[in-house]
Design a protein around this motif. Structure first.
Motif, mmCIF file in Angstrom:
data_model
loop_
_atom_site.group_PDB
_atom_site.id
_atom_site.type_symbol
_atom_site.label_atom_id
_atom_site.label_comp_id
_atom_site.label_asym_id
_atom_site.label_seq_id
_atom_site.Cartn_x
_atom_site.Cartn_y
_atom_site.Cartn_z
ATOM 1 N N VAL A 23 0.839 -1.199 0.000
ATOM 2 C CA VAL A 23 0.000 0.000 0.000
ATOM 3 C C VAL A 23 0.872 1.245 0.000
ATOM 4 N N ARG A 24 1.928 1.255 0.813
ATOM 5 C CA ARG A 24 2.845 2.398 0.839
ATOM 6 C C ARG A 24 3.456 2.640 -0.537
ATOM 7 N N ARG A 25 3.975 1.591 -1.136
ATOM 8 C CA ARG A 25 4.657 1.743 -2.428
ATOM 9 C C ARG A 25 3.674 2.142 -3.522
ATOM 10 N N TYR A 26 2.479 1.622 -3.472
ATOM 11 C CA TYR A 26 1.434 1.995 -4.440
ATOM 12 C C TYR A 26 1.067 3.466 -4.271
ATOM 13 N N THR A 27 0.926 3.911 -3.029
ATOM 14 C CA THR A 27 0.568 5.299 -2.768
ATOM 15 C C THR A 27 1.691 6.240 -3.184
ATOM 16 N N VAL A 28 2.943 5.843 -2.928
ATOM 17 C CA VAL A 28 4.081 6.645 -3.372
ATOM 18 C C VAL A 28 4.084 6.767 -4.897
ATOM 19 N N THR A 29 3.772 5.681 -5.595
ATOM 20 C CA THR A 29 3.718 5.710 -7.061
ATOM 21 C C THR A 29 2.744 6.772 -7.540
ATOM 22 N N PHE A 30 1.543 6.788 -6.980
ATOM 23 C CA PHE A 30 0.548 7.810 -7.330
ATOM 24 C C PHE A 30 1.047 9.196 -6.944
ATOM 25 N N HIS A 31 1.548 9.308 -5.736
ATOM 26 C CA HIS A 31 1.900 10.597 -5.159
ATOM 27 C C HIS A 31 2.976 11.313 -5.972
ATOM 28 N N ARG A 32 3.921 10.547 -6.495
ATOM 29 C CA ARG A 32 5.018 11.153 -7.263
ATOM 30 C C ARG A 32 4.628 11.481 -8.691
ATOM 31 N N LEU A 33 3.631 10.800 -9.211
ATOM 32 C CA LEU A 33 3.206 11.048 -10.589
ATOM 33 C C LEU A 33 2.257 12.240 -10.687
ATOM 34 N N LEU A 34 1.463 12.476 -9.671
ATOM 35 C CA LEU A 34 0.394 13.471 -9.736
ATOM 36 C C LEU A 34 0.879 14.903 -9.985
ATOM 37 N N PRO A 35 1.994 15.379 -9.389
ATOM 38 C CA PRO A 35 2.433 16.745 -9.709
ATOM 39 C C PRO A 35 2.727 16.935 -11.193
ATOM 40 N N GLU A 36 3.296 15.926 -11.832
ATOM 41 C CA GLU A 36 3.567 16.038 -13.258
ATOM 42 C C GLU A 36 2.264 16.096 -14.062
ATOM 43 N N LEU A 37 1.286 15.292 -13.649
ATOM 44 C CA LEU A 37 -0.005 15.325 -14.333
ATOM 45 C C LEU A 37 -0.697 16.670 -14.131
ATOM 46 N N LEU A 38 -0.571 17.227 -12.936
ATOM 47 C CA LEU A 38 -1.182 18.528 -12.664
ATOM 48 C C LEU A 38 -0.535 19.618 -13.504
ATOM 49 N N LEU A 39 0.776 19.571 -13.616
ATOM 50 C CA LEU A 39 1.477 20.559 -14.434
ATOM 51 C C LEU A 39 1.083 20.421 -15.893
ATOM 52 N N LEU A 40 0.986 19.194 -16.382
ATOM 53 C CA LEU A 40 0.586 18.964 -17.766
ATOM 54 C C LEU A 40 -0.835 19.480 -18.017
ATOM 55 N N ALA A 41 -1.760 19.151 -17.113
ATOM 56 C CA ALA A 41 -3.138 19.620 -17.272
ATOM 57 C C ALA A 41 -3.202 21.141 -17.225
ATOM 58 N N SER A 42 -2.379 21.758 -16.379
ATOM 59 C CA SER A 42 -2.363 23.216 -16.280
ATOM 60 C C SER A 42 -1.849 23.851 -17.570
ATOM 61 N N CYS A 43 -0.839 23.239 -18.172
ATOM 62 C CA CYS A 43 -0.309 23.753 -19.441
ATOM 63 C C CYS A 43 -1.345 23.652 -20.551
ATOM 64 N N TRP A 44 -1.999 22.509 -20.670
ATOM 65 C CA TRP A 44 -3.007 22.331 -21.710
ATOM 66 C C TRP A 44 -4.200 23.252 -21.467
ATOM 67 N N TYR A 45 -4.583 23.432 -20.220
ATOM 68 C CA TYR A 45 -5.699 24.335 -19.912
ATOM 69 C C TYR A 45 -5.352 25.759 -20.341
ATOM 70 N N ARG A 46 -4.125 26.153 -20.073
ATOM 71 C CA ARG A 46 -3.678 27.485 -20.484
ATOM 72 C C ARG A 46 -3.700 27.612 -22.007
ATOM 73 N N GLY A 47 -3.300 26.555 -22.703
ATOM 74 C CA GLY A 47 -3.313 26.601 -24.162
ATOM 75 C C GLY A 47 -4.715 26.719 -24.730
ATOM 76 N N VAL A 48 -5.682 26.061 -24.097
ATOM 77 C CA VAL A 48 -7.065 26.087 -24.583
ATOM 78 C C VAL A 48 -7.746 27.410 -24.256
ATOM 79 N N THR A 49 -7.497 27.940 -23.059
ATOM 80 C CA THR A 49 -8.255 29.088 -22.596
ATOM 81 C C THR A 49 -7.590 30.432 -22.877
ATOM 82 N N VAL A 50 -6.257 30.441 -22.976
ATOM 83 C CA VAL A 50 -5.548 31.703 -23.154
ATOM 84 C C VAL A 50 -4.972 31.832 -24.555
ATOM 85 N N GLY A 51 -4.542 30.715 -25.127
ATOM 86 C CA GLY A 51 -3.862 30.773 -26.406
ATOM 87 C C GLY A 51 -2.383 30.996 -26.192
ATOM 88 N N ALA A 52 -1.611 30.837 -27.239
ATOM 89 C CA ALA A 52 -0.155 30.901 -27.101
ATOM 90 C C ALA A 52 0.438 32.008 -27.954
#
Length: 208
Positions: A23-52
């Motif tokens: 459970v610890r190792r599984y949770t660490v796997t999620f925990h370390r991946l999520l910041p990268e996913l959040l950054l990616l989603a934030s970049c794409w959201y900016r591209g859709v809503t603001v333009g480049a």
């Protein structure tokens, strides 16, 4: 991370009838991946809503220097959620967590922890009061602000679509609700299991 959010290790959970190392190792796997996913989603959201602006546009034709492929770390662990119908108590726990975070469905992380119903029940009992508190709200706002600030320094994806509003709505769901809640919840679970977690100062990056 704002003080008061992360609890200390919980002896009852540490004594739960569950494969806690997995459970610890599984949770660490999620925990370390999520910041990268959040950054990616934030970049794409900016591209859709603001333009480049042309000087920052990333259109697939301009090479951008980066750290190179990272892949899946060898210590990553996966726990497949039980596909069978959960019992009444476990189903109630899932729905309470879904409602708590206003998620459209129960995420696979929680269903995977449901492999051990006693553990999942204990997590829910401790997570609920924390997730309704001011420290949790402050931590979520902090994570979102850091991700947005980091995304603002990166090339903006050029998104060509006739459904910009729909795409923006989906990205907003991931960026503001799904990913931040799971990021904070995994931090809480790791703290309950005696792991040390913190939010990095550079960009909502959480390390274990």
């Amino acid at each position: 991370m704002p003080g008061g959010l992360l609890p200390g290790p919980d002896p009852a959970l540490l004594a739960a009838d569950a494969d806690l190392d997995r459970v610890r190792r599984y949770t660490v796997t999620f925990h370390r991946l999520l910041p990268e996913l959040l950054l990616l989603a934030s970049c794409w959201y900016r591209g859709v809503t603001v333009g480049a602006p042309a000087s920052l546009a990333l259109d697939g034709r301009t090479p951008v220097e980066g750290p190179g492929p990272r892949g899946v770390p060898p210590e990553a662990v996966s726990i497949a959620p039980d596909p069978s119908e959960p019992g009444e108590d476990l189903a109630r726990v899932y729905q309470e967590i879904r409602a708590l975070h206003d998620h459209p469905r129960v995420l696979s992380y929680y269903r995977a922890l449901g492999t051990w119903p006693g553990l999942m029940l204990g997590v829910r009992e401790r997570l609920g009061p924390l997730a309704r508190g001011d420290a949790y709200t402050a931590a979520r706002d902090q994570v979102l602000a850091r991700a947005a600030a980091a995304a603002a320094t990166l090339p903006v994806p050029v998104v060509e679509t006739e459904h910009a509003e729909e795409v923006a709505a989906v990205l907003a769901l991931f960026r503001t609700r799904l990913i931040p809640a799971l990021l904070l919840d995994t931090a809480v679970v790791l703290a309950l299991l005696g792991e040390d977690t913190q939010v990095g100062e550079d960009a909502s990056v959480v390390t274990v």
